[in-house]
Design a protein around this motif. Sequence first.
Motif, mmCIF file in Angstrom:
data_model
loop_
_atom_site.group_PDB
_atom_site.id
_atom_site.type_symbol
_atom_site.label_atom_id
_atom_site.label_comp_id
_atom_site.label_asym_id
_atom_site.label_seq_id
_atom_site.Cartn_x
_atom_site.Cartn_y
_atom_site.Cartn_z
ATOM 1 N N THR A 24 32.759 34.665 42.369
ATOM 2 C CA THR A 24 33.264 35.842 43.088
ATOM 3 C C THR A 24 32.193 36.931 43.044
ATOM 4 O OG1 THR A 24 34.309 36.725 41.075
ATOM 5 C CG2 THR A 24 35.682 35.377 42.552
ATOM 6 N N MET B 201 33.848 36.843 48.543
ATOM 7 C CA MET B 201 33.571 38.174 48.005
ATOM 8 C C MET B 201 34.892 38.929 47.900
ATOM 9 S SD MET B 201 31.142 41.150 49.596
ATOM 10 C CE MET B 201 29.730 40.077 49.527
ATOM 11 N N SER B 202 35.163 39.498 46.725
ATOM 12 C CA SER B 202 36.410 40.226 46.504
ATOM 13 C C SER B 202 36.139 41.718 46.491
ATOM 14 C CB SER B 202 37.042 39.795 45.174
ATOM 15 O OG SER B 202 36.181 40.130 44.104
ATOM 16 N N LYS C 202 35.842 29.476 45.354
ATOM 17 C CA LYS C 202 36.363 30.810 45.051
ATOM 18 C C LYS C 202 36.817 30.920 43.610
ATOM 19 C CE LYS C 202 37.844 31.876 49.755
ATOM 20 N NZ LYS C 202 38.987 32.243 50.625
ATOM 21 N N ASP C 203 37.174 29.797 43.006
ATOM 22 C CA ASP C 203 37.572 29.826 41.599
ATOM 23 C C ASP C 203 36.372 29.869 40.672
ATOM 24 O OD1 ASP C 203 40.160 29.636 42.506
ATOM 25 O OD2 ASP C 203 40.230 27.435 42.323
ATOM 26 N N GLU D 255 31.619 41.104 43.798
ATOM 27 C CA GLU D 255 32.264 42.406 44.008
ATOM 28 C C GLU D 255 31.180 43.488 44.031
ATOM 29 O OE1 GLU D 255 35.289 45.481 41.683
ATOM 30 O OE2 GLU D 255 35.076 43.394 41.020
ATOM 31 N N ARG E 97 34.331 33.140 35.703
ATOM 32 C CA ARG E 97 34.945 34.353 35.172
ATOM 33 C C ARG E 97 34.053 35.078 34.155
ATOM 34 N NH1 ARG E 97 41.354 32.680 34.431
ATOM 35 N NH2 ARG E 97 41.639 31.963 36.611
#
Length: 289
Positions: free
Chosen positions: A44, A1-2, A40-41, A46, A60
């Motif tokens: 993610t 988690m970013s 993680k790539d 947020e 992404r």
Amino acid sequence: MSKNKEDPPHELENQFILRLPPEYASTVRRAIQSGNVNLKDKLTIELHPDGRHGIVRVDRVPLASKLVDLPCVIGSLKTIDKKTFYKTADICQMLVSTVDGDLYPPLEEPAATNDPKLNKKKDRDREKKFIWNHGITLPLKNVRKRRFRKTAKKKYIESPDVEKEVKRLLSTDAEAVSTRWEVIAEDETKDTDNHGSLTSLDISPGMSSQKQGHSSSVLGLRKQIDMMKGKHQETQDRAKRQEDLIFKVENLALKSRLQAVLDELKQQEEQEKEQLSSLQEQLDSLLEK
């Protein structure tokens, strides 16, 4: 988690359910099963400052997400050999991601009133927007409305109040000069009209006044005897029920009180028996004349 550096840290439970659209869910599943790709790539998460909205990125690709509350707590289990399972956490929230959602929803303005009740109501209405009405499987659709009824209003006295009232009654009973009580069954009836029957005597118009008075006395005595027989039978039935009740009771104090009532019933039974015998003697005496 970013998370952004300027945002305060969010405290989430250790585990929650992530629900993705089917095509993105298969991508994440393959990445987890392969074990070779750095997750993680691929994934993610947020969260926005409100703690209820966020953005989930799979390869992404941003997906609008909302954190909702499940209808009930779900236990999470872990296994290594597919035979032994260990409970790892309790899950009560789910992060639902959609393709067509708003990535940055407008923030709700804070309440501009100082009334605490109104603020509490607005907070409650806000939380209702994040209540999930379904389970995590198809049979549990609308489970919150179908299976979880509203909390019933209290229609009973609080336990401390009941205990206080019982103590008051016991203390009042202890201070009384004398007490008397009896146990009566709900189905007990006191219809004395059904006991006994009267034997009618024909009185002809030509009968003398002396004979008419004699017949009236006989009728009156027989009526009294029938009523006394019914009363005596009722007393015997009550005494029998009292004996059965005493046999079932284990509390010595209560058994003593019940025995006192039984003694009174036995005494009353003897008195009624003597009265019945006296009335029968009077009737026999009149019939002999």
